[in-house]
Design a protein around this motif. Structure first.
Motif, PDB file in Angstrom:
ATOM      1  N   HIS A 126       0.821  -1.208   0.000  1.00  0.00           N
ATOM      2  CA  HIS A 126       0.000   0.000   0.000  1.00  0.00           C
ATOM      3  C   HIS A 126       0.860   1.265   0.000  1.00  0.00           C
ATOM      4  O   HIS A 126       0.478   2.277  -0.595  1.00  0.00           O
ATOM      5  CB  HIS A 126      -0.956   0.014   1.193  1.00  0.00           C
ATOM      6  N   ASP A 130       0.669   1.388  -4.403  1.00  0.00           N
ATOM      7  CA  ASP A 130      -0.571   2.137  -4.635  1.00  0.00           C
ATOM      8  C   ASP A 130      -0.311   3.489  -5.296  1.00  0.00           C
ATOM      9  O   ASP A 130      -0.962   3.820  -6.296  1.00  0.00           O
ATOM     10  CB  ASP A 130      -1.364   2.304  -3.339  1.00  0.00           C
ATOM     11  N   GLU A 134      -1.565   4.455  -9.085  1.00  0.00           N
ATOM     12  CA  GLU A 134      -2.462   5.600  -9.249  1.00  0.00           C
ATOM     13  C   GLU A 134      -1.892   6.576 -10.267  1.00  0.00           C
ATOM     14  O   GLU A 134      -2.628   7.102 -11.117  1.00  0.00           O
ATOM     15  CB  GLU A 134      -2.689   6.306  -7.908  1.00  0.00           C
TER      16      GLU A 134
END
Length: 150
Positions: A126, A130, A134
């Protein structure tokens, strides 16, 4: 008096768990050997039409096969049944012991230890992946694909 009766019933129930009555008529209630050892004379020896032996030979062969199979099985089970039952009982007790005292505790220990590792792994994913994905998704949002057939 009622307490003594209840205690006696509990002793009987505990004893019956290890020395329960067995069914002497239906000796394969779970049908373990349904297709495995059902071998009759007709499954092994058959004479096609046109090549028959004498009727007496056929009847004697049938009787000999059936009786010898029956008595050989009974003799072998009488000689080897109890020793093999002891061996199989020991083997399954050993497997149960290993499963209860070694396999399950190892699996539980592994699951406890891997839970900590999985939390650290999840935090790292994460934290680092992530934002990267993104950013890539924002870069690729304006890409359009058009197909022409010529």
């Amino acid at each position: 008096m009622a307490e003594e009766q209840t205690e006696l019933e509990e002793r009987i129930i505990i004893k019956d768990q290890h020395t329960k009555e067995i069914d002497l008529v239906n000796r394969d209630p779970k049908r373990i050997n349904e297709d495995v050892v059902k071998v009759d004379f007709e499954d092994v020896i058959a004479e096609p039409v046109g090549t028959y032996s004498f009727d007496g030979v056929w009847k004697t062969s049938y009787t000999t096969f059936t009786v010898s199979k029956y008595w050989c099985y009974r003799l072998l089970s009488a000689i080897l049944g109890i020793p093999l039952a002891v061996i199989w009982g020991f083997l399954f007790a050993l497997i149960s012991f290993c499963h209860i005292w070694a396999v399950v505790p190892c699996i539980k220990s592994y699951l406890i230890e891997i839970q900590c590792v999985s939390r650290i792994y999840s935090l790292c994913i994460h934290t680092f992946c992530d934002p990267l994905f993104e950013a890539l998704s924002k870069i690729c949002t304006n890409i359009r694909v058009a197909l022409w057939k010529e």
